[in-house]
Write a protein that holds these residues in place. Structure first.
Motif, PDB file in Angstrom:
ATOM      1  N   GLY A  87       0.817  -1.224   0.000  1.00 61.66           N
ATOM      2  CA  GLY A  87       0.000   0.000   0.000  1.00 61.66           C
ATOM      3  C   GLY A  87       0.844   1.265   0.000  1.00 61.66           C
ATOM      4  N   GLY A  88       2.009   1.214   0.656  1.00 64.78           N
ATOM      5  CA  GLY A  88       2.937   2.352   0.618  1.00 64.78           C
ATOM      6  C   GLY A  88       2.309   3.644   1.104  1.00 64.78           C
ATOM      7  N   THR A  89       2.610   4.729   0.385  1.00 64.47           N
ATOM      8  CA  THR A  89       2.222   6.060   0.842  1.00 64.47           C
ATOM      9  C   THR A  89       0.711   6.263   0.864  1.00 64.47           C
ATOM     10  N   ILE A  90      -0.048   5.463   0.107  1.00 65.30           N
ATOM     11  CA  ILE A  90      -1.517   5.563   0.224  1.00 65.30           C
ATOM     12  C   ILE A  90      -1.916   5.357   1.681  1.00 65.30           C
ATOM     13  N   THR A  91      -1.239   4.439   2.348  1.00 65.43           N
ATOM     14  CA  THR A  91      -1.620   4.093   3.719  1.00 65.43           C
ATOM     15  C   THR A  91      -0.850   4.918   4.747  1.00 65.43           C
ATOM     16  N   GLU A  92       0.066   5.752   4.288  1.00 67.29           N
ATOM     17  CA  GLU A  92       0.964   6.412   5.236  1.00 67.29           C
ATOM     18  C   GLU A  92       0.999   7.933   5.119  1.00 67.29           C
ATOM     19  N   GLY A  93       0.639   8.461   3.953  1.00 64.74           N
ATOM     20  CA  GLY A  93       0.915   9.878   3.749  1.00 64.74           C
ATOM     21  C   GLY A  93      -0.273  10.758   3.497  1.00 64.74           C
ATOM     22  N   GLY A  94      -1.157  10.351   2.588  1.00 68.80           N
ATOM     23  CA  GLY A  94      -2.076  11.305   1.969  1.00 68.80           C
ATOM     24  C   GLY A  94      -3.402  11.493   2.666  1.00 68.80           C
ATOM     25  N   THR A  95      -3.994  12.645   2.468  1.00 65.80           N
ATOM     26  CA  THR A  95      -5.265  12.981   3.089  1.00 65.80           C
ATOM     27  C   THR A  95      -6.424  12.265   2.390  1.00 65.80           C
ATOM     28  N   ALA A  96      -6.429  12.383   1.073  1.00 64.26           N
ATOM     29  CA  ALA A  96      -7.437  11.708   0.247  1.00 64.26           C
ATOM     30  C   ALA A  96      -6.744  11.431  -1.073  1.00 64.26           C
ATOM     31  N   ILE A  97      -7.261  10.487  -1.840  1.00 63.45           N
ATOM     32  CA  ILE A  97      -6.500  10.151  -3.031  1.00 63.45           C
ATOM     33  C   ILE A  97      -7.008  10.944  -4.239  1.00 63.45           C
ATOM     34  N   HIS A  98      -6.097  11.651  -4.872  1.00 64.38           N
ATOM     35  CA  HIS A  98      -6.430  12.542  -5.996  1.00 64.38           C
ATOM     36  C   HIS A  98      -6.052  11.881  -7.300  1.00 64.38           C
ATOM     37  N   SER A  99      -6.831  11.926  -8.279  1.00 69.64           N
ATOM     38  CA  SER A  99      -8.266  12.027  -8.258  1.00 69.64           C
ATOM     39  C   SER A  99      -8.744  11.235  -9.456  1.00 69.64           C
ATOM     40  N   PHE A 100      -9.834  10.545  -9.283  1.00 67.15           N
ATOM     41  CA  PHE A 100     -10.386   9.775 -10.397  1.00 67.15           C
ATOM     42  C   PHE A 100     -11.150  10.666 -11.379  1.00 67.15           C
ATOM     43  N   TYR A 101     -11.322  11.939 -11.012  1.00 66.92           N
ATOM     44  CA  TYR A 101     -12.180  12.831 -11.796  1.00 66.92           C
ATOM     45  C   TYR A 101     -11.421  14.029 -12.345  1.00 66.92           C
ATOM     46  N   ASN A 102     -12.031  14.669 -13.308  1.00 66.14           N
ATOM     47  CA  ASN A 102     -11.539  15.986 -13.739  1.00 66.14           C
ATOM     48  C   ASN A 102     -12.019  17.022 -12.718  1.00 66.14           C
ATOM     49  N   LEU A 103     -11.544  18.244 -12.881  1.00 65.08           N
ATOM     50  CA  LEU A 103     -11.892  19.293 -11.909  1.00 65.08           C
ATOM     51  C   LEU A 103     -13.169  20.006 -12.368  1.00 65.08           C
ATOM     52  N   TRP A 104     -14.244  19.227 -12.552  1.00 61.25           N
ATOM     53  CA  TRP A 104     -15.426  19.799 -13.203  1.00 61.25           C
ATOM     54  C   TRP A 104     -16.101  20.884 -12.385  1.00 61.25           C
ATOM     55  N   LYS A 105     -15.989  20.778 -11.054  1.00 62.25           N
ATOM     56  CA  LYS A 105     -16.762  21.716 -10.228  1.00 62.25           C
ATOM     57  C   LYS A 105     -16.256  23.148 -10.346  1.00 62.25           C
ATOM     58  N   ALA A 106     -14.974  23.282 -10.671  1.00 58.13           N
ATOM     59  CA  ALA A 106     -14.405  24.634 -10.767  1.00 58.13           C
ATOM     60  C   ALA A 106     -14.711  25.283 -12.115  1.00 58.13           C
ATOM     61  N   PHE A 107     -15.223  24.482 -13.060  1.00 58.92           N
ATOM     62  CA  PHE A 107     -15.486  24.994 -14.411  1.00 58.92           C
ATOM     63  C   PHE A 107     -16.951  24.745 -14.760  1.00 58.92           C
ATOM     64  N   PRO A 108     -17.781  25.765 -14.622  1.00 51.47           N
ATOM     65  CA  PRO A 108     -19.234  25.564 -14.784  1.00 51.47           C
ATOM     66  C   PRO A 108     -19.633  24.942 -16.124  1.00 51.47           C
ATOM     67  N   GLU A 109     -18.847  25.179 -17.178  1.00 52.27           N
ATOM     68  CA  GLU A 109     -19.223  24.653 -18.500  1.00 52.27           C
ATOM     69  C   GLU A 109     -18.802  23.191 -18.696  1.00 52.27           C
ATOM     70  N   VAL A 110     -18.001  22.696 -17.775  1.00 53.45           N
ATOM     71  CA  VAL A 110     -17.371  21.389 -17.991  1.00 53.45           C
ATOM     72  C   VAL A 110     -18.171  20.299 -17.300  1.00 53.45           C
ATOM     73  N   GLU A 111     -18.327  19.171 -17.979  1.00 54.68           N
ATOM     74  CA  GLU A 111     -19.106  18.095 -17.361  1.00 54.68           C
ATOM     75  C   GLU A 111     -18.226  17.200 -16.493  1.00 54.68           C
ATOM     76  N   LYS A 112     -18.893  16.554 -15.539  1.00 51.87           N
ATOM     77  CA  LYS A 112     -18.209  15.638 -14.623  1.00 51.87           C
ATOM     78  C   LYS A 112     -17.773  14.396 -15.386  1.00 51.87           C
TER      79      LYS A 112
END
Ligand SMILES: Cc1cc2nc3c(=O)[nH]c(=O)nc-3n(C[C@H](O)[C@H](O)[C@H](O)COP(=O)(O)OP(=O)(O)OC[C@H]3O[C@@H](n4cnc5c(N)ncnc54)[C@H](O)[C@@H]3O)c2cc1C
Length: 491
Positions: A87-112
């Motif tokens: 598992g490495g750093t997934i289990t040791e370091g990070g807050t949440a895992i980034h990211s399976f998605y595009n950054l759609w929420k920051a761009f109103p015209e862009v779909e999820k």
């Protein structure tokens, strides 16, 4: 006898089978010590050999996916991991895992769009099934940084990753370190490993370095740089805390920064990610938190628990130097102790908090960066460039909202960026690629590292099958296999 000679005798006596003292004084010592006593030449050993098609070094974020992919593609696969779990750093370091998605929420015209799938997503689905994940919780606040929060139970991830490796038929060599290579010109023939079973050689046709530190590549003579431009970190989990109470406090001061609701202790719509902004906390808190490098975005999968409170420390010296790192390990544990005091004293809902989990070692964000056939640039990332030989696409940048991928889109990771320059049959996956600091703020993230793992493991297995080096593999063959295995290529 001089004092120095006496010291040498004592040292030799500890080595065993000392039959006399005369050779100690006689120039180059026949038992392997140099004249000045500062070096010992190890005797040549006969090492047991095991044969595989693919050998993956490092069973962390990328290595798990690499080994599963290689085994599923039909290769007899070994995974070498220095700790007793994967598992490495997934289990040791990070807050949440980034990211399976595009950054759609920051761009109103862009779909999820879910842009990463394949083995990384399977691992997360398995985690959701056993209650070890928040799900892909949509950010309600702070979504110009990420659109979702996918946080994991660190202990369950160790179990799920090991289960999936076992199901795929991977030979797991845990508590085992890759310590050298057997080379045949510019090709690796085998990895020398060391464990409580002694030293062995794992022979293979194709190799993946997922050690985060680039150990295997360095042993194989690859070029690398060590930028030492980032803080190390040991993140902790806190027990006996009430995130909802802390949230109420932030709300009262109009100071909620990031917020997401998802699955927590099996219940939906619960607070799972929270950070404050411009919080009106006493100066004593703020000064001390800064002094100990404490960072404060909180996530959780369970009631009364918060994960990954980070203590960052820029190590004076080198992250590759054992002695520098040993001092740093103590320094960071001292910081954790000071940090828990801050939580208890100042943060509502945390007056009886305790340290429930620490990482076994300091985590690095950038250790050795290995030279590959292509070096992904900052422009490639933020301009959302795609490549003829890409092996997956990705849409997250750790410096958002300051740096984002154009129009909330994706860029491609080219196959060439994973092929280690100057070595015929070696790939890297994980935090070792990309020398540009700003590009690395994207490529090194968890989901990208996992997807790199799937790509390198698949490629290694295909190379082993058709007995070619990494540059002999036809891109269309790799692409077709990746698509069959659920890798997503839509922009
Ligand atoms: C403190 C910290 C916080 C982070 N926060 C986030 C975050 O919130 N979200 C996010 O998406 N990303 C985050 N990242 C980035 C991301 O987690 C890492 O870049 C990514 O997990 C690296 O994956 P990897 O496979 O390269 O390394 P790792 O997951 O560290 O795997 C390397 C593995 O190799 C093993 N190993 C090392 N040397 C040897 C050897 N010689 N022989 C055998 N095994 C060996 C190690 O034990 C380890 O298991 C963070 C990173 C750090 C360090």
């Amino acid at each position: 006898m001089k004092r120095r000679d006496f010291g040498k005798l004592g040292m030799l006596a500890g080595v065993g089978s000392i039959t006399g003292v005369s050779t100690v004084h006689a120039g180059k010592d026949s038992r392997g010590f140099s004249e000045d006593g500062k070096f010992y030449q190890e005797p040549t050993n006969k090492l047991p050999v095991r044969e595989f098609d693919v050998v993956v070094a490092g069973g962390g974020t990328a290595g798990v996916c690499a080994a599963i992919a290689a085994a599923r593609t039909g290769a007899k696969t070994a995974l070498i991991e220095t700790k007793g779990y994967t598992g490495g750093t997934i289990t040791e370091g990070g807050t949440a895992i980034h990211s399976f998605y595009n950054l759609w929420k920051a761009f109103p015209e862009v779909e999820k769009r879910q842009v990463v799938k394949g083995i990384p997503l399977e691992l997360i689905d398995r985690m959701i099934e056993i209650g070890g994940c928040t799900g892909h919780a949509e950010m309600e606040r702070g979504y110009d940084y990420d659109s979702v929060c996918t946080a994991l139970d660190t202990e369950l991830y160790k179990l799920i990753s090991m289960r999936m490796l076992a199901e795929a038929g991977v030979f797991m060599a845990l508590n085992t370190m890759a310590v050298g290579t057997v080379m045949d010109g510019k090709a690796i023939k085998g990895v020398i490993v060391e464990s409580k079973s002694g030293r062995e050689v794992f022979l293979g046709k194709s190799f993946v370095d997922s050690t985060a530190y680039g150990d295997l590549s360095a042993h194989a003579g690859a070029e690398f740089v060590v930028p030492n431009d980032y803080a190390c970190c040991n993140s902790i989990g806190l027990g006996n805390v009430d995130m909802d109470q802390y949230h109420a406090f932030l709300k009262q001061h109009d100071a909620v920064g990031q917020l997401a609701r998802g699955l927590r202790s099996g219940q939906g719509n619960q607070l799972v990610r929270l950070s404050g902004r411009n919080v009106n906390l006493p100066k004593e808190y703020l000064t001390e938190a800064q002094a100990i490098g404490m960072s404060g975005t909180l996530t959780t999968v369970h009631n009364n628990y918060i994960m990954f409170v980070k203590f960052n420390y820029k190590v004076p010296g080198s992250v590759l130097n054992r002695d520098d790192m040993s001092k740093a390990e103590l320094e960071v544990r001292e910081r954790q102790f000071r940090g828990i005091e801050l939580f208890r004293k100042f943060l509502p809902g945390c007056s009886e908090a305790f340290i429930a989990r620490t990482s076994p070692t300091l985590n690095i964000r950038r250790g050795r960066l290995i030279s590959c056939d292509y070096d992904i640039t900052h422009e490639d990332v933020i301009e959302a460039r795609h490549f003829w030989d890409e092996v997956f696409v990705y849409g997250f940048h750790d410096s958002a909202p300051r740096l984002q991928i154009k129009d909330g889109g994706t860029y491609g990771i080219p196959y060439r960026a994973l092929c280690v320059k100057g070595v015929e049959n070696l790939y890297v996956s994980g935090m070792m690629l990309t020398s540009d600091h700003r590009a690395h703020m994207s490529t090194r993230n968890t989901v990208s590292s996992m997807a790199q793992g799937q790509a390198t493991g698949t490629a290694a297995a295909l190379c082993a099958k058709s007995d070619v080096g990494s540059r002999g593999l036809k891109y269309h063959v790799l692409r077709e296999q990746l698509e069959r295995d659920g890798v997503y290529f839509e922009y």
